[in-house]
Write a protein that holds these residues in place. Structure first.
Motif, mmCIF file in Angstrom:
data_model
loop_
_atom_site.group_PDB
_atom_site.id
_atom_site.type_symbol
_atom_site.label_atom_id
_atom_site.label_comp_id
_atom_site.label_asym_id
_atom_site.label_seq_id
_atom_site.Cartn_x
_atom_site.Cartn_y
_atom_site.Cartn_z
ATOM 1 N N LYS B 4 0.917 -1.223 -0.151
ATOM 2 C CA LYS B 4 0.042 -0.139 -0.028
ATOM 3 C C LYS B 4 0.907 1.290 0.028
ATOM 4 C CE LYS B 4 -3.671 2.067 2.685
ATOM 5 N NZ LYS B 4 -4.413 2.191 4.040
ATOM 6 N N ASP B 5 1.960 1.110 0.900
ATOM 7 C CA ASP B 5 2.750 2.390 0.798
ATOM 8 C C ASP B 5 3.417 2.480 -0.555
ATOM 9 O OD1 ASP B 5 3.735 1.600 4.273
ATOM 10 O OD2 ASP B 5 2.235 2.911 3.585
ATOM 11 N N PHE B 6 3.857 1.369 -1.023
ATOM 12 C CA PHE B 6 4.557 1.524 -2.243
ATOM 13 C C PHE B 6 3.895 2.247 -3.453
ATOM 14 C CE2 PHE B 6 7.708 0.666 -5.653
ATOM 15 C CZ PHE B 6 6.804 -0.037 -6.619
ATOM 16 N N PHE B 7 2.583 1.558 -3.668
ATOM 17 C CA PHE B 7 1.664 2.250 -4.644
ATOM 18 C C PHE B 7 1.269 3.878 -4.081
ATOM 19 C CE2 PHE B 7 1.488 -1.560 -6.247
ATOM 20 C CZ PHE B 7 0.440 -2.812 -5.645
ATOM 21 N N ALA B 8 1.442 3.991 -2.931
ATOM 22 C CA ALA B 8 1.160 5.311 -2.584
ATOM 23 C C ALA B 8 2.397 6.175 -3.193
ATOM 24 C CB ALA B 8 0.919 5.585 -1.131
ATOM 25 N N SER B 9 3.540 5.766 -2.874
ATOM 26 C CA SER B 9 4.822 6.363 -3.227
ATOM 27 C C SER B 9 4.790 6.605 -4.877
ATOM 28 C CB SER B 9 6.009 5.776 -2.839
ATOM 29 O OG SER B 9 6.450 4.593 -3.419
ATOM 30 N N GLU B 21 11.080 8.359 -12.812
ATOM 31 C CA GLU B 21 11.350 7.675 -11.492
ATOM 32 C C GLU B 21 10.453 6.561 -11.164
ATOM 33 O OE1 GLU B 21 13.031 10.139 -8.584
ATOM 34 O OE2 GLU B 21 12.974 8.725 -7.072
ATOM 35 N N ALA B 22 9.238 7.149 -11.461
ATOM 36 C CA ALA B 22 8.280 5.947 -10.974
ATOM 37 C C ALA B 22 8.188 4.791 -11.870
ATOM 38 C CB ALA B 22 6.607 6.763 -11.320
ATOM 39 N N LEU B 23 8.477 5.024 -13.359
ATOM 40 C CA LEU B 23 8.838 4.012 -14.186
ATOM 41 C C LEU B 23 9.715 3.098 -13.872
ATOM 42 C CD1 LEU B 23 7.870 5.703 -17.563
ATOM 43 C CD2 LEU B 23 6.497 3.995 -16.498
ATOM 44 N N GLU B 66 0.817 13.281 -24.501
ATOM 45 C CA GLU B 66 1.339 11.835 -24.552
ATOM 46 C C GLU B 66 1.853 11.606 -22.973
ATOM 47 O OE1 GLU B 66 1.195 9.710 -26.483
ATOM 48 O OE2 GLU B 66 2.725 8.292 -26.029
ATOM 49 N N GLN B 67 2.435 12.604 -22.292
ATOM 50 C CA GLN B 67 3.039 12.130 -20.935
ATOM 51 C C GLN B 67 1.860 12.042 -20.181
ATOM 52 O OE1 GLN B 67 6.574 13.726 -18.732
ATOM 53 N NE2 GLN B 67 5.077 14.969 -17.726
ATOM 54 N N ASN B 68 0.753 12.772 -20.221
ATOM 55 C CA ASN B 68 -0.518 12.546 -19.389
ATOM 56 C C ASN B 68 -1.062 11.064 -19.715
ATOM 57 O OD1 ASN B 68 -0.167 14.965 -18.600
ATOM 58 N ND2 ASN B 68 -1.602 15.946 -19.699
ATOM 59 N N ARG B 69 -0.996 10.631 -20.947
ATOM 60 C CA ARG B 69 -1.561 9.502 -21.419
ATOM 61 C C ARG B 69 -0.762 8.306 -20.631
ATOM 62 N NH1 ARG B 69 -1.354 10.636 -26.975
ATOM 63 N NH2 ARG B 69 -3.231 11.753 -27.467
ATOM 64 N N ILE B 70 0.629 8.536 -20.721
ATOM 65 C CA ILE B 70 1.629 7.525 -19.879
ATOM 66 C C ILE B 70 1.160 7.511 -18.673
ATOM 67 C CG2 ILE B 70 3.981 7.003 -19.310
ATOM 68 C CD1 ILE B 70 4.476 8.564 -22.195
ATOM 69 N N ARG B 71 1.067 8.542 -17.843
ATOM 70 C CA ARG B 71 0.736 8.763 -16.479
ATOM 71 C C ARG B 71 -0.576 7.996 -16.268
ATOM 72 N NH1 ARG B 71 2.404 13.904 -14.392
ATOM 73 N NH2 ARG B 71 1.199 14.521 -16.197
ATOM 74 N N TYR B 72 -1.506 8.196 -17.241
ATOM 75 C CA TYR B 72 -2.951 7.595 -16.720
ATOM 76 C C TYR B 72 -2.757 5.995 -16.952
ATOM 77 C CZ TYR B 72 -7.671 6.668 -17.349
ATOM 78 O OH TYR B 72 -8.924 6.131 -17.445
ATOM 79 N N GLY B 73 -1.952 5.556 -17.842
ATOM 80 C CA GLY B 73 -1.645 4.237 -18.100
ATOM 81 C C GLY B 73 -1.188 3.488 -16.939
ATOM 82 N N LEU B 75 -1.114 4.543 -13.805
ATOM 83 C CA LEU B 75 -2.336 4.501 -12.749
ATOM 84 C C LEU B 75 -3.225 3.382 -12.891
ATOM 85 C CD1 LEU B 75 -2.909 8.710 -12.470
ATOM 86 C CD2 LEU B 75 -1.854 7.070 -10.756
ATOM 87 N N GLU B 76 -3.590 3.242 -14.118
ATOM 88 C CA GLU B 76 -4.640 2.050 -14.561
ATOM 89 C C GLU B 76 -3.837 0.916 -14.074
ATOM 90 O OE1 GLU B 76 -7.868 3.619 -15.566
ATOM 91 O OE2 GLU B 76 -7.556 1.871 -17.413
ATOM 92 N N LEU B 77 -2.618 0.651 -14.379
ATOM 93 C CA LEU B 77 -1.991 -0.496 -13.984
ATOM 94 C C LEU B 77 -1.932 -0.789 -12.584
ATOM 95 C CD1 LEU B 77 -0.284 -3.067 -15.185
ATOM 96 C CD2 LEU B 77 1.841 -1.243 -15.169
ATOM 97 N N LEU B 78 -1.502 0.295 -11.973
ATOM 98 C CA LEU B 78 -1.540 0.138 -10.375
ATOM 99 C C LEU B 78 -2.963 -0.201 -9.772
ATOM 100 C CD1 LEU B 78 0.477 3.474 -9.246
ATOM 101 C CD2 LEU B 78 0.911 1.111 -8.742
#
Lengths: 601, 528
Positions: B4-9, B21-23, B66-73, B75-78
């Motif tokens: 849970k903490d990992f996903f939050a981070s 860095e998130a990737l 495009e970056q927004n789409r990547i970010r959304y992707g 988040l969806e994966l999470l």
């Protein structure tokens, strides 16, 4: 390097296509020079001459990436809002290594409010600097983020005048004035269809430098078409080659095919792009556009006459889409029609706006249709504005041409209704009776909104009230008129009577006058008679007296003669009016003088 | 750390726009799971769009989208992973491992590397490859990291700001403000502010070049960026030396017109090379010419065009900072374009440029202006007055005619002059024409097109100038409009002839300068 398909169909060329962008070297050089001569540049030309490509590809390719920060701004729903959004994006955009560092900055608790101050000011440090406007702050932020000159490119600028209102236009003009004064390096490029140049009159009055530096993008003549086609064929990475020895003939042949029967010196660029794509498909039958091919005169001959390239293209696409959906062709045209204004120009719409305009269409059908339109390159979708728009102005014209009279009338009704309901209530005007009559047959198809329907009803009520008031006024006028008539008749009768009386009295007076004249004449005659008789008698007396006087004179009795003559003269004098008496008087005067003379001797 | 903490981070990193860095952390986390491919795909997309954005192939709008789409992707994966339920113990162990891994310097470096990798076809995860060269995608990487040794322009910025304090109120105030901010040059907003001050403070054309250098420094640290950076540093050095040389030559010309002097053979040769050169001189040659001029001015007790140069003598001595900087820049120039440019090359070039500009710190006290037009008024009852219209050369120079400055004065000024001056009195400045020209002014255009003399063409009667904006060549050719017996009034009635006349005057001035300075007229286009 992988070979690429060189044609862009109806899409504009971008920087990524710069190695396939030919035929505009002179224009690119001219534009590049002008960029250093002004901060406000106007690019204009007929629809389809390639203005957007010239700027986004041609001009952009003259700059290195660190010298070119371009923001392409389309109107969307409001040009000022679109500009604001673009500036905000640029101030926080990706592509810079500072993104990660910014996060660290945010965590730092140090107060950095002084960063906005003008530290170069000569005034005392403690004196508050004049605050920057929001716009100036925005440009400063963008400059600090990128350290590049900023190019604001307003493409399809005519949309401000086709779809925008006065408030939007005025606000934009004020914004441009402010932009031209900011300290940071910012340049504005406006790209507009030349038929809308007249709309810039007020803009130029406010910003005189608007038209000082401008470039007209000319249509494609044969030489330019040759350059384009031959250069594409010679490019090492192009999927398309031209058969050796036939390059010029192929280029000329293409030009003639597109020109058709018309003897013009130019051809529309969209026609060229669509035709080249069609020629490729004819040669390869590869819709994925990955096959290498060689254009030849034989290919050109086989493709036959084309008529109107774009119209044929559109007809084909609509047929294919209708088959795929499935729907009738008429339905497909109806779904395309809302994307075109009454004037035949583009009107970007969202999917929701489209559904509002075609309430009868099933949502699923509309969704599939939109995807099909985009897939068949009739529509283009903008992620940033979430709007669909016709891929090119030339297609919009074709779609407009397909409209029936009824559909055009329906659009006119729509515009008429919206022109009033778009305004604030206190500024609206009711529809006239003529307008209501025009609208009536189409209202069931148009399906006005509740607000629009309410305004139409109010207009009807207003017209009705006006008509009733008019009838009432007419009736009152009629009564007044009748009253006046009666009065006039009465007066007329009295007048006639008065005339008759006057005539009688006149006649009577005349008769009396005549009688009086007669009587007077008779009297005069009688008087004359009496006078004549008296004059005759007097003449006798005079003659007697003269006779005696003559005798006395002869005998030397002058004094007596004199008396005789004097008596005679005294008798003649009352009758001096009569000629014979005047003569007697004259003679007697001589006699008297004679007597006196002789007497004095 | 719990899942849970990992996903939050991860979400926190995404919220702070630290997508890269998130990737990297997600890659580590998902290494042994089917979701690894998703993350690899997103990583590839991010690097692709950064590359395209840096090259200007996509607009900023498209890149952000495009970056927004990547970010959304991501988040969806999470969300998908969370829906799958609590991770097994093995995964919990992995999470702990991720936490420890993330803290390691090598992983931190890999984060930087992930940002720098371009067109990667296979992202190497937890790589333990030790080889001379690693081929990833289209790029070969040597054993050295492709990240910059230190951020580009950091050294330049933090050194030049204090160096120009004496000439820049803004720099002084800036340093006062950041006194409480340790390592302010690592603080993005503060360092950008410092760079803005440098770009606006340094004399016109140099300030503009500095701004370009800062723009390059902000781009992703690719091979192309390194190449451009070094090239721009070298250009900056050249232009700075050019500016000083032109100032000296202009002053010398004026002095020679008043009182001709003779120079020794070495000086004469150097001066003749200046006028007769067929190619742009190297940095070292230009620095040597500057030294020659300096000695010449001292020897003949001529007034220095830039007073600060009077005490510049020690900088020309062997071993001085200035000499070393010139040598380093020359060395870099000699190898430029012949090999790939490493981060060390960038730093070395930046260091040399910093040293050079630090020595020339006084350039922050000067301004440049181009005289566009001069109007003349004289009414019967007053003395004549002139209306000078001039444009400032600098980063804040505006191209519109309405942005030109005016000065209604009884002082004259040279038409078409490009002036280097201090303070507010441009009239007292040095006229750098014909060595520096505003090509737009000569053609009666607004805006400034500043061009530096580069060389004399071997054929035809032309001078080559370098347009500072893009280093393209601008040729000024002699047309010989005014010939003996020509009717000037008729000729100059045509505006096009006026332009030709202006350009001919550039050549004529150049010839006169050469004649005055060298004392002879052996210029090849002798029919001027």
């Amino acid at each position: 390097m992988q070979k690429r398909y060189p044609f862009k169909f109806l899409d504009a060329y971008t920087l990524a296509d710069s190695d396939f962008f030919f035929g505009r070297n002179d224009e690119i050089d001219a534009l590049y020079q002008m960029v250093f001569q002004t901060d406000l540049l106007l690019v204009y030309g007929a629809s389809g001459t390639g203005k957007t490509s010239l700027i986004q590809c041609g001009l952009a390719s003259k700059f290195q990436s660190h010298d070119w920060l371009a923001l392409n701004v389309r109107r969307g729903n409001n040009l000022n809002e679109s500009l604001e959004k673009a500036l905000e994006t640029a101030a926080t955009s990706v592509g810079s290594v500072s993104n990660a560092a910014d996060a660290n900055d945010a965590a730092d608790a140090t107060n950095l409010d002084w960063l906005d101050e003008d530290l170069s000011s000569e005034t005392a440090p403690t004196a508050p600097a004049e605050p920057l406007s929001a716009l100036a702050r925005r440009f400063k932020a963008i400059y600090l983020r990128h350290f590049k000159p900023l190019y604001l490119i307003f493409d399809q600028f005519e949309e401000l005048y086709i779809l925008g209102n006065k408030d939007e236009q005025n606000q934009f003009v004020q914004t441009v004035r402010e932009i031209l004064r900011v300290k940071q390096p910012v340049k504005i490029i406006l790209s507009i269809r030349e038929e809308y140049l007249g709309h810039l009159y007020e803009f130029e009055r406010a910003v005189p430098e608007l038209l000082r530096k401008k470039l007209r993008v000319e249509p494609m003549n044969l030489d330019k078409v040759k350059t384009v086609i031959e250069s594409v064929g010679q490019h090492a990475d192009s999927l398309v080659r031209l058969r050796a020895g036939e390059e010029t003939a192929i280029a000329e042949g293409i030009f003639e095919k597109i020109r058709g029967e018309e003897k013009t010196l130019h051809i529309p660029l969209p026609y060229l792009q669509v035709f080249l794509d069609k020629l490729y498909l004819h040669a390869t039958d590869d819709k994925t556009r990955q096959t290498e091919t060689e254009f030849s005169l034989q290919h050109l001959a086989r493709i036959g006459d084309l008529g109107d390239v774009l119209r044929n293209f559109l007809d084909e696409q609509v047929r294919d889409i209708a088959a795929d959906l499935p729907a009738s062709e008429e339905q497909v045209w109806q779904m395309l029609s809302p994307f075109v204004t009454l004037e035949g120009t583009k009107e970007p719409l969202s999917d929701i706006q489209l559904a509002d305009k075609i309430p009868d269409a099933a949502p699923a059908l509309l969704r599939r249709a939109l995807q099909a339109f985009v897939g068949h390159r009739i529509l283009r979708f903008s992620e940033s504005s979430q709007l669909y728009e016709i891929a090119h102005d030339s297609l919009a014209k074709q779609i407009h041409a397909k409209r029936s009279d009824e559909e055009i009338a329906l659009l006119e009704v729509q515009r008429l209704v919206k022109s009033q309901t778009a305004m604030k209530a206190e500024a609206r005007e009711f529809f006239s009776e003529k307008q209501l009559l025009f609208m009536e047959p189409y209202l069931s198809k148009y399906r006005p909104s509740a607000e629009e329907e309410a305004w139409i009803q109010e207009s009807r009520a207003y017209v009705r009230t006006q008509k009733e008031a008019a009838v009432e006024r007419q009736r009152a006028e009629l009564e007044a008129t009748q009253k006046r008539l009666r009065t006039v008749r009465g007066l007329l009768g009295a007048a006639v009577l008065a005339v008759l009386v006057a005539v009688y009295f006149g006649w009577d007076a005349n008769r009396a006058k005549v009688l009086a004249l007669q009587s007077r004449q008779e009297t005069q005659n009688a008087l004359d008679k009496v006078t004549r008789e008296k004059a005759n008698k007097a003449m006798l007396d005079i003659q007697n007296l003269r006779s005696r006087g003559e005798t006395l004179l002869k005998n030397g009795f002058y004094t007596s003669a004199l008396e005789m003559y004097q008596q005679a003269d005294a008798i003649a004098l009352p009758f001096s009016d009569l000629p014979e008496m005047q003569q007697q008087h004259q003679e007697l005067t001589e006699k008297i003088a004679q007597c006196q003379q002789k007497k004095s001797r | 750390m719990s899942s849970k903490d990992f996903f939050a981070s991860i979400r926190e990193l995404l919220a702070r726009n630290n997508v890269a860095e998130a990737l990297v952390q997600m890659r580590i986390f998902l290494e042994k799971t089917p979701h690894l491919n998703d993350i690899l795909q997103q990583s590839g997309r991010l690097e692709n769009i950064r590359q395209q954005s840096n090259l200007g192939l996509v607009s900023l709008e498209e890149a952000t989208l495009e970056q927004n789409r990547i970010r959304y992707g991501v988040l969806e994966l999470l969300a998908d992973i969370e829906r799958q339920g609590a991770p097994p113990k093995a995964l919990q162990d992995l999470l702990s491992g991720v936490e420890q891994e993330s803290a390691r310097p090598e992983v931190q470096q890999e984060v930087q590397q992930a940002i720098s990798i371009t067109h990667s076809k296979n992202v190497v995860v937890n790589s333990s490859i030790s080889a001379q060269n690693v081929h990833i995608g289209d790029i070969n990487y040597g054993p050295a990291a492709v990240a910059p040794i230190q951020p580009l322009n950091e050294l330049l910025t933090r050194t030049l700001i204090p160096a120009i304090q004496a000439h820049s109120i803004a720099a002084t105030r800036f340093l006062e403000k950041v006194a409480a901010l340790p390592e302010w040059y690592r603080h993005t907003q503060a360092v950008d502010k410092a760079r803005e001050i440098l770009a606006y403070s340094f004399v016109g054309v140099i300030g503009i070049q500095l701004s370009k250098l800062f723009a390059i420094g902000k781009e992703e640290f690719s091979e192309n960026t390194r190449h451009k950076y070094i090239e721009k540093c070298l250009q900056l050095a050249r232009r700075s030396l050019d500016l000083l040389v032109f100032a000296f030559m202009s002053q010398l010309w004026e002095e020679q017109r008043k009182q001709p002097r003779s120079f020794d053979a070495e000086q004469t040769r150097a001066l003749a090379d200046f006028f007769d050169r067929a190619f742009e001189p190297s940095i070292r040659v230009q620095a040597q010419l500057l030294e020659t001029l300096h000695r010449l001015f001292l020897a003949h007790q001529l007034p220095f065009p830039i007073p600060e140069m009077a005490d510049f003598g020690p900088h020309f001595q062997a071993g001085s900072v200035f000499r070393k900087a010139v040598d380093a820049l020359q060395q870099m120039d000699d190898h430029f374009g012949k090999k790939s440019d490493s981060p060390e090359d960038c730093l070395a070039t930046e260091t040399a440029l910093t040293d050079l500009l630090t020595c020339l710190h006084f350039l922050a006290a000067y301004h440049m202006a181009s005289i566009k037009r001069i109007g003349y008024w004289q009414i019967r009852t007053e003395q004549p007055r002139y209306l000078h219209r001039f444009a400032a050369l600098g980063i804040d120079s505006k191209a519109n005619v309405d942005a030109e400055k005016i000065d209604f004065t009884d002082e004259t000024a040279y038409t078409d002059a490009v002036l280097l001056y201090r303070g507010d009195r441009y009239q007292a400045g040095i006229n750098l024409s014909p060595f520096v020209i505003d090509h737009n002014a000569l053609l009666f255009e607004s805006g400034v097109k500043a061009c530096f003399y580069r060389a004399r063409a071997l054929t035809d009667e032309q001078l080559e100038f370098c347009f500072l904006e893009d280093n393209s060549m601008v040729n000024v050719a002699w047309k010989g409009l005014i010939r003996p017996g020509a009717d000037l009034n008729e000729l100059l009635f045509d505006p096009e002839n006026q332009k030709i006349y202006n350009l001919d005057n550039v050549i004529a001035q150049f010839r006169d300068a050469r004649k005055c300075i060298l004392g002879n007229d052996t210029l090849s286009f002798d029919d001027l």
